[in-house]
Design an enzyme around this catalytic site. Structure first.
Site, PDB file in Angstrom:
ATOM      1  N   ASP A 184      -7.795   1.910  49.540  1.00  0.00           N
ATOM      2  CA  ASP A 184      -8.429   1.561  51.306  1.00  0.00           C
ATOM      3  C   ASP A 184      -8.964   1.826  51.442  1.00  0.00           C
ATOM      4  O   ASP A 184      -9.805   1.827  52.284  1.00  0.00           O
ATOM      5  CB  ASP A 184      -7.301   2.724  51.772  1.00  0.00           C
ATOM      6  CG  ASP A 184      -5.818   2.673  51.277  1.00  0.00           C
ATOM      7  OD1 ASP A 184      -5.222   1.787  51.425  1.00  0.00           O
ATOM      8  OD2 ASP A 184      -5.514   4.039  51.726  1.00  0.00           O
TER       9      ASP A 184
ATOM     10  N   LYS B  70     -19.625   5.318  28.053  1.00  0.00           N
ATOM     11  CA  LYS B  70     -20.801   4.395  28.016  1.00  0.00           C
ATOM     12  C   LYS B  70     -21.875   5.984  29.203  1.00  0.00           C
ATOM     13  O   LYS B  70     -21.448   5.784  29.926  1.00  0.00           O
ATOM     14  CB  LYS B  70     -21.185   3.081  28.435  1.00  0.00           C
ATOM     15  CG  LYS B  70     -19.906   2.318  27.647  1.00  0.00           C
ATOM     16  CD  LYS B  70     -18.688   1.946  27.977  1.00  0.00           C
ATOM     17  CE  LYS B  70     -18.126   1.576  27.063  1.00  0.00           C
ATOM     18  NZ  LYS B  70     -16.489   1.100  26.696  1.00  0.00           N
TER      19      LYS B  70
ATOM     20  N   HIS C 281     -14.884  -7.868  31.952  1.00  0.00           N
ATOM     21  CA  HIS C 281     -15.040  -6.290  30.691  1.00  0.00           C
ATOM     22  C   HIS C 281     -15.466  -5.436  32.200  1.00  0.00           C
ATOM     23  O   HIS C 281     -15.777  -4.135  31.361  1.00  0.00           O
ATOM     24  CB  HIS C 281     -16.167  -7.073  29.612  1.00  0.00           C
ATOM     25  CG  HIS C 281     -16.530  -5.464  28.843  1.00  0.00           C
ATOM     26  ND1 HIS C 281     -17.260  -4.245  28.929  1.00  0.00           N
ATOM     27  CD2 HIS C 281     -16.146  -5.017  27.770  1.00  0.00           C
ATOM     28  CE1 HIS C 281     -17.214  -3.203  27.919  1.00  0.00           C
ATOM     29  NE2 HIS C 281     -16.097  -4.374  27.060  1.00  0.00           N
TER      30      HIS C 281
ATOM     31  N   HIS D 144     -14.752   6.257  23.863  1.00  0.00           N
ATOM     32  CA  HIS D 144     -15.175   4.612  24.486  1.00  0.00           C
ATOM     33  C   HIS D 144     -16.295   4.521  25.172  1.00  0.00           C
ATOM     34  O   HIS D 144     -16.918   4.000  26.173  1.00  0.00           O
ATOM     35  CB  HIS D 144     -14.479   4.755  24.983  1.00  0.00           C
ATOM     36  CG  HIS D 144     -13.973   2.272  25.638  1.00  0.00           C
ATOM     37  ND1 HIS D 144     -13.721   2.775  26.811  1.00  0.00           N
ATOM     38  CD2 HIS D 144     -14.289   1.817  24.840  1.00  0.00           C
ATOM     39  CE1 HIS D 144     -13.755   0.742  26.972  1.00  0.00           C
ATOM     40  NE2 HIS D 144     -14.058   0.558  25.372  1.00  0.00           N
TER      41      HIS D 144
ATOM     42  N   LYS E 122     -13.664  -2.491  34.623  1.00  0.00           N
ATOM     43  CA  LYS E 122     -13.096  -1.381  34.769  1.00  0.00           C
ATOM     44  C   LYS E 122     -13.122  -0.496  36.440  1.00  0.00           C
ATOM     45  O   LYS E 122     -13.395   0.118  35.862  1.00  0.00           O
ATOM     46  CB  LYS E 122     -12.801  -0.728  33.503  1.00  0.00           C
ATOM     47  CG  LYS E 122     -12.971  -1.073  32.187  1.00  0.00           C
ATOM     48  CD  LYS E 122     -14.253  -1.100  31.782  1.00  0.00           C
ATOM     49  CE  LYS E 122     -14.309  -1.218  30.025  1.00  0.00           C
ATOM     50  NZ  LYS E 122     -13.752  -2.157  29.682  1.00  0.00           N
TER      51      LYS E 122
ATOM     52  N   ASP F 146     -33.085  12.955  32.277  1.00  0.00           N
ATOM     53  CA  ASP F 146     -34.235  14.061  32.763  1.00  0.00           C
ATOM     54  C   ASP F 146     -33.168  15.655  33.422  1.00  0.00           C
ATOM     55  O   ASP F 146     -33.780  15.995  34.131  1.00  0.00           O
ATOM     56  CB  ASP F 146     -35.352  13.830  33.658  1.00  0.00           C
ATOM     57  CG  ASP F 146     -36.411  13.663  32.987  1.00  0.00           C
ATOM     58  OD1 ASP F 146     -36.898  13.616  31.733  1.00  0.00           O
ATOM     59  OD2 ASP F 146     -37.760  12.700  33.442  1.00  0.00           O
TER      60      ASP F 146
END
Length: 467
Positions: A392, A200, A385, A198, A387, A205
């Site tokens: 603090d 991404k 979508h 899952h 996350k 380079d």
């Protein structure tokens, strides 16, 4: 979008849930680790640089300078987090927040077009649509220019993508690895259908990296109204944009991100990577201190451990934005305990969902959380979508992992933690923007919800381990 969404296109959510539970019922359930922060053996966290780890006195001086304006004790939190995860901090980075698909795709394609040595791309979904084709064209052109291009895409995430799409890239010389094939006959190692990649990630380079929640798909081309001056009172669910968060990272923290790609490629027996300078010397380019957390199903999730530690140690605020929120009891207890000790605990969760089953499973925890003093807000003007979390005002995380068992037990996930008050302020600004576009769920109103919703929540909770 994940395993459940691809399958859900072909059957009703509850029929799918029952089928998945039956098919997976023979597999022993794994549990999440108990995380109980204790005083660390050393008071100063390990901070790595291009010249090696800083001596304790140097590390202490750096954090005192960088975290002087923090609202909580970030040094103690960082030491506890290192004790729980075993992962050091990395100094000298530049981290740029990217919001929603269009802005993120522009930055990623620009970085890919500027590549001179290598492009390593890892994604759950790579769709054959306007965005996917444009991205593929960029990769093919760079491969033709002599850049080593390697692509790893999840098999379930790519279910809807024609094989010819990837064959075209292969014919141009790009190495394309389909992660954990759905067909067991095509698996090179142990077949694990339920364990999906899952993550991404794109590394260019060996110097610039992108990670977060955004897949390669036109789904994200319809941007949310985040920071837009014109916002409707309500949104058409068929035309609503997607709200997501990504980051661009430059500096020494790119090396462990690159390593996570190469390591997983090797584990999947993807073949020899073409020669390229994947790990160049990385000089400090900024002042951000970063921890890279790459989790996999074979080990206890460091992402989960870091989140529980940060919530448990919060002194002032816990602000979480979660696309799929189906927490385990330890996280629920930690959030309630924080609220009871006076911490401002607020969650931004989906009000417009792309998957009702997950939403109902998460709502099964609302009563307990609301009664415990946690405030819940549902985003109204976009499909959520993202996350992310900021605690603090100085501890922030962005990545692919949702707050659910699928992310913490079954999936390969990737998050970065940025410990920096200035970056935290930018995260707080984004959180407050989402908060303004959300509707608060009160305990009184929640307890008067329809019985039909309660039944759906109960049914969804039955399969929360797998969804």
């Amino acid at each position: 979008m994940r395993l459940r969404q691809r399958f859900a296109r072909h059957c009703s959510p509850f029929a799918w849930l029952m089928a998945l539970c039956l098919s997976c019922g023979v597999v022993a359930c794994k549990s999440l680790p108990d995380v109980e922060p204790e005083a660390p053996a050393k008071a100063v966290p390990t901070i790595a640089t291009t010249k090696g780890a800083l001596a304790p006195k140097q590390a202490s001086a750096l954090v005192a300078r960088r975290w002087a304006n923090a609202s909580g004790n970030l040094k103690a939190l960082a030491a506890l987090e290192e004790q729980a995860t075993g992962v050091p901090l990395i100094a000298g980075n530049k981290v740029m927040l990217l919001f929603d698909g269009p802005a993120t795709m522009r930055e990623m394609m620009a970085a890919a077009r500027a590549a001179t040595s290598s492009i390593n791309l890892e994604t759950y979904i790579f769709d054959q649509d306007q965005v996917g084709i444009e991205f593929a064209d960029v990769l093919i052109e760079k491969q033709r220019q002599g850049v080593a291009v390697n692509v790893m895409v999840d098999a379930v995430g790519a279910l809807a993508t024609p094989a010819a799409f990837f064959d075209r890239m292969r014919q141009a010389g790009i190495r394309v690895l389909v992660f954990n094939p759905v067909n067991p006959a095509k698996a090179r190692g142990k077949w694990e259908l339920n364990n999906r990649n899952h993550r991404k990630l794109m590394v260019v380079d060996g110097k610039v990296a992108f990670t977060g929640g955004i897949n390669i798909s036109s789904t994200y081309a319809n941007s949310s109204l985040f920071r837009s001056r014109q916002k409707p009172d309500q949104v058409d669910g068929d035309k609503v944009g997607w709200r997501d968060t990504h980051v661009k990272i430059e500096g020494p923290a790119v090396a462990p991100l690159q390593w996570s790609f190469v390591n997983l490629w090797v584990q999947q027996e993807g073949g020899e990577l073409p020669q390229a300078e994947y790990f160049p010397t990385l000089a400090p380019v900024g002042d951000k201190i970063v921890r890279v957390l790459a989790s996999d199903p074979a080990h206890e999730s460091d992402i989960y451990k870091a989140l529980v530690v940060a919530i448990s140690e919060a002194k002032k605020s816990i602000h979480v934005t979660s696309a799929y929120f189906v927490p385990d009891q330890q996280i629920v207890d930690a959030l309630i305990a924080a609220a009871k000790r006076g911490v401002d605990v607020r969650l931004v969760l989906p009000g417009v969902s792309d998957h009702s089953l997950i939403r109902y499973a998460g709502q099964g925890f609302y009563d307990q959380l609301l009664a415990g003093g946690v405030r819940i807000f549902e985003l109204q003007i976009a499909v959520l979508h993202a996350k992310t979390a900021v605690i603090d005002g100085g501890w922030s995380t962005i990545g692919s992992a949702n707050i659910d068992r699928r992310s913490f037990i079954h999936n390969y996930e990737l998050n970065v933690v940025v410990i920096d008050p200035a970056f935290g302020a930018a995260m707080e600004s984004a959180f407050n923007e989402d908060l303004r576009d959300s509707k608060e769920v009160t305990l009184e109103r929640w307890r008067h919800r329809p019985w039909s919703d309660r039944i759906k929540e109960w049914m969804a909770r039955l399969g929360e381990y797998w969804i």
